[in-house]
Design a protein around this motif. Structure first.
Motif, PDB file in Angstrom:
ATOM      1  N   LEU A 110       0.820  -1.214   0.000  1.00 54.42           N
ATOM      2  CA  LEU A 110       0.000   0.000   0.000  1.00 54.42           C
ATOM      3  C   LEU A 110       0.853   1.263   0.000  1.00 54.42           C
ATOM      4  O   LEU A 110       0.520   2.245  -0.656  1.00 54.42           O
ATOM      5  N   ALA A 111       1.960   1.240   0.739  1.00 50.35           N
ATOM      6  CA  ALA A 111       2.831   2.408   0.868  1.00 50.35           C
ATOM      7  C   ALA A 111       3.957   2.425  -0.169  1.00 50.35           C
ATOM      8  O   ALA A 111       4.739   3.371  -0.207  1.00 50.35           O
ATOM      9  N   SER A 112       4.031   1.372  -1.012  1.00 49.35           N
ATOM     10  CA  SER A 112       5.166   1.201  -1.926  1.00 49.35           C
ATOM     11  C   SER A 112       6.479   1.350  -1.161  1.00 49.35           C
ATOM     12  O   SER A 112       7.425   1.997  -1.612  1.00 49.35           O
ATOM     13  N   ASN A 113       6.537   0.730   0.015  1.00 53.75           N
ATOM     14  CA  ASN A 113       7.720   0.787   0.871  1.00 53.75           C
ATOM     15  C   ASN A 113       8.725  -0.254   0.380  1.00 53.75           C
ATOM     16  O   ASN A 113       8.680  -1.415   0.769  1.00 53.75           O
ATOM     17  N   VAL A 114       9.647   0.187  -0.475  1.00 55.87           N
ATOM     18  CA  VAL A 114      10.592  -0.743  -1.092  1.00 55.87           C
ATOM     19  C   VAL A 114      11.586  -1.325  -0.078  1.00 55.87           C
ATOM     20  O   VAL A 114      12.097  -2.419  -0.291  1.00 55.87           O
ATOM     21  N   ASN A 115      11.842  -0.628   1.018  1.00 59.24           N
ATOM     22  CA  ASN A 115      12.742  -1.178   2.037  1.00 59.24           C
ATOM     23  C   ASN A 115      12.133  -2.421   2.677  1.00 59.24           C
ATOM     24  O   ASN A 115      12.808  -3.440   2.823  1.00 59.24           O
ATOM     25  N   VAL A 116      10.870  -2.348   3.044  1.00 60.49           N
ATOM     26  CA  VAL A 116      10.201  -3.499   3.643  1.00 60.49           C
ATOM     27  C   VAL A 116       9.992  -4.585   2.593  1.00 60.49           C
ATOM     28  O   VAL A 116      10.215  -5.773   2.860  1.00 60.49           O
ATOM     29  N   LEU A 117       9.594  -4.204   1.382  1.00 59.50           N
ATOM     30  CA  LEU A 117       9.427  -5.195   0.316  1.00 59.50           C
ATOM     31  C   LEU A 117      10.750  -5.922   0.055  1.00 59.50           C
ATOM     32  O   LEU A 117      10.762  -7.137  -0.140  1.00 59.50           O
ATOM     33  N   ASN A 118      11.838  -5.194   0.079  1.00 50.33           N
ATOM     34  CA  ASN A 118      13.157  -5.792  -0.128  1.00 50.33           C
ATOM     35  C   ASN A 118      13.459  -6.847   0.942  1.00 50.33           C
ATOM     36  O   ASN A 118      14.025  -7.893   0.646  1.00 50.33           O
ATOM     37  N   GLU A 119      13.062  -6.572   2.182  1.00 46.44           N
ATOM     38  CA  GLU A 119      13.246  -7.533   3.276  1.00 46.44           C
ATOM     39  C   GLU A 119      12.387  -8.779   3.087  1.00 46.44           C
ATOM     40  O   GLU A 119      12.819  -9.884   3.399  1.00 46.44           O
ATOM     41  N   LEU A 120      11.153  -8.593   2.638  1.00 48.71           N
ATOM     42  CA  LEU A 120      10.183  -9.684   2.586  1.00 48.71           C
ATOM     43  C   LEU A 120      10.279 -10.544   1.334  1.00 48.71           C
ATOM     44  O   LEU A 120       9.744 -11.655   1.312  1.00 48.71           O
ATOM     45  N   LEU A 121      10.938 -10.054   0.298  1.00 43.89           N
ATOM     46  CA  LEU A 121      11.088 -10.822  -0.939  1.00 43.89           C
ATOM     47  C   LEU A 121      12.459 -11.483  -0.977  1.00 43.89           C
ATOM     48  O   LEU A 121      13.482 -10.817  -0.812  1.00 43.89           O
ATOM     49  N   ALA A 122      12.478 -12.791  -1.189  1.00 47.23           N
ATOM     50  CA  ALA A 122      13.744 -13.507  -1.326  1.00 47.23           C
ATOM     51  C   ALA A 122      14.465 -13.008  -2.575  1.00 47.23           C
ATOM     52  O   ALA A 122      13.816 -12.613  -3.553  1.00 47.23           O
ATOM     53  N   PRO A 123      15.791 -13.015  -2.585  1.00 49.98           N
ATOM     54  CA  PRO A 123      16.531 -12.564  -3.767  1.00 49.98           C
ATOM     55  C   PRO A 123      16.115 -13.317  -5.031  1.00 49.98           C
ATOM     56  O   PRO A 123      16.067 -12.737  -6.116  1.00 49.98           O
ATOM     57  N   GLU A 124      15.788 -14.598  -4.893  1.00 51.89           N
ATOM     58  CA  GLU A 124      15.464 -15.438  -6.048  1.00 51.89           C
ATOM     59  C   GLU A 124      13.954 -15.615  -6.259  1.00 51.89           C
ATOM     60  O   GLU A 124      13.527 -16.537  -6.959  1.00 51.89           O
ATOM     61  N   VAL A 125      13.137 -14.740  -5.667  1.00 49.81           N
ATOM     62  CA  VAL A 125      11.679 -14.888  -5.763  1.00 49.81           C
ATOM     63  C   VAL A 125      11.214 -15.010  -7.221  1.00 49.81           C
ATOM     64  O   VAL A 125      11.749 -14.355  -8.118  1.00 49.81           O
ATOM     65  N   ILE A 126      10.254 -15.897  -7.427  1.00 48.23           N
ATOM     66  CA  ILE A 126       9.610 -16.051  -8.730  1.00 48.23           C
ATOM     67  C   ILE A 126       8.185 -15.541  -8.569  1.00 48.23           C
ATOM     68  O   ILE A 126       7.430 -16.050  -7.736  1.00 48.23           O
ATOM     69  N   PHE A 127       7.829 -14.521  -9.331  1.00 48.59           N
ATOM     70  CA  PHE A 127       6.509 -13.919  -9.244  1.00 48.59           C
ATOM     71  C   PHE A 127       5.827 -14.012 -10.607  1.00 48.59           C
ATOM     72  O   PHE A 127       6.382 -13.554 -11.603  1.00 48.59           O
ATOM     73  N   THR A 128       4.650 -14.610 -10.631  1.00 46.86           N
ATOM     74  CA  THR A 128       3.850 -14.668 -11.852  1.00 46.86           C
ATOM     75  C   THR A 128       2.671 -13.723 -11.672  1.00 46.86           C
ATOM     76  O   THR A 128       1.858 -13.910 -10.758  1.00 46.86           O
ATOM     77  N   ASN A 129       2.587 -12.701 -12.536  1.00 46.54           N
ATOM     78  CA  ASN A 129       1.504 -11.731 -12.377  1.00 46.54           C
ATOM     79  C   ASN A 129       0.210 -12.239 -13.021  1.00 46.54           C
ATOM     80  O   ASN A 129       0.164 -13.327 -13.595  1.00 46.54           O
ATOM     81  N   HIS A 130      -0.846 -11.430 -12.923  1.00 47.60           N
ATOM     82  CA  HIS A 130      -2.172 -11.833 -13.396  1.00 47.60           C
ATOM     83  C   HIS A 130      -2.250 -11.991 -14.918  1.00 47.60           C
ATOM     84  O   HIS A 130      -3.218 -12.537 -15.420  1.00 47.60           O
ATOM     85  N   LEU A 131      -1.223 -11.545 -15.620  1.00 47.91           N
ATOM     86  CA  LEU A 131      -1.174 -11.708 -17.081  1.00 47.91           C
ATOM     87  C   LEU A 131      -0.286 -12.881 -17.486  1.00 47.91           C
ATOM     88  O   LEU A 131      -0.064 -13.117 -18.664  1.00 47.91           O
ATOM     89  N   GLY A 132       0.243 -13.592 -16.480  1.00 48.74           N
ATOM     90  CA  GLY A 132       1.102 -14.741 -16.755  1.00 48.74           C
ATOM     91  C   GLY A 132       2.558 -14.382 -16.975  1.00 48.74           C
ATOM     92  O   GLY A 132       3.368 -15.241 -17.301  1.00 48.74           O
ATOM     93  N   LYS A 133       2.911 -13.113 -16.784  1.00 54.07           N
ATOM     94  CA  LYS A 133       4.289 -12.672 -16.978  1.00 54.07           C
ATOM     95  C   LYS A 133       5.122 -13.018 -15.748  1.00 54.07           C
ATOM     96  O   LYS A 133       4.706 -12.817 -14.615  1.00 54.07           O
ATOM     97  N   LEU A 134       6.312 -13.550 -15.986  1.00 50.76           N
ATOM     98  CA  LEU A 134       7.230 -13.917 -14.919  1.00 50.76           C
ATOM     99  C   LEU A 134       8.096 -12.716 -14.551  1.00 50.76           C
ATOM    100  O   LEU A 134       8.710 -12.093 -15.423  1.00 50.76           O
ATOM    101  N   LEU A 135       8.120 -12.387 -13.262  1.00 53.29           N
ATOM    102  CA  LEU A 135       8.881 -11.241 -12.773  1.00 53.29           C
ATOM    103  C   LEU A 135       9.813 -11.674 -11.652  1.00 53.29           C
ATOM    104  O   LEU A 135       9.563 -12.675 -10.988  1.00 53.29           O
ATOM    105  N   GLY A 136      10.842 -10.887 -11.429  1.00 56.60           N
ATOM    106  CA  GLY A 136      11.769 -11.128 -10.331  1.00 56.60           C
ATOM    107  C   GLY A 136      11.664 -10.032  -9.287  1.00 56.60           C
ATOM    108  O   GLY A 136      10.863  -9.101  -9.416  1.00 56.60           O
ATOM    109  N   LYS A 137      12.489 -10.140  -8.292  1.00 58.54           N
ATOM    110  CA  LYS A 137      12.475  -9.185  -7.185  1.00 58.54           C
ATOM    111  C   LYS A 137      12.714  -7.758  -7.662  1.00 58.54           C
ATOM    112  O   LYS A 137      11.986  -6.843  -7.281  1.00 58.54           O
TER     113      LYS A 137
END
Length: 125
Positions: A21-48
């Protein structure tokens, strides 16, 4: 399910929601693993870095994230969360509103904290 672990997951899920909600990249950086695999609602593969950059640049701006139907499964040092979210916001200046289901895989990091190693988002029809 261990109540203590379930409580930890509920807490990191809420911390993640607030960071999104706050686009707090410091906290997001802590909570996302360096190797995170994220698939968005369009099927696109994204990284951290893709996710952090989208929040940092303002490409993604979330105004509301209302959770419901949260399900948590604990498997040792891994937790799987499925949560339905009513989302309102903007993506690249265009409205991005809807009902989505997020699935996240949390794992214990080498430092002993929970972080997301995989995530998927889908639209609820």
């Amino acid at each position: 399910m261990t109540a203590t672990v379930e409580t930890q997951i509920i807490n990191v899920e809420e911390r993640l929601r607030q960071a999104m909600l706050a686009s707090n990249v410091n906290v997001l950086n802590e909570l996302l693993a360096p190797e995170v695999i994220f698939t968005n609602h369009l099927g696109k593969l994204l990284g951290k870095q893709d996710d952090l950059a989208a929040h940092e640049s303002g490409l993604i701006k979330i105004h509301e994230l209302k959770p419901s139907e949260q399900h948590i499964q604990i498997h040792g040092e891994v937790a799987i969360v499925s949560v339905r979210m009513q989302l309102s916001g903007n993506y690249n200046g265009s409205p991005a509103n809807g009902d989505f289901r997020f699935t996240r895989v949390w794992a214990v990091s080498s430092s002993g904290t929970w972080h997301i190693v995989a995530a998927h988002i889908g639209m609820v029809a």
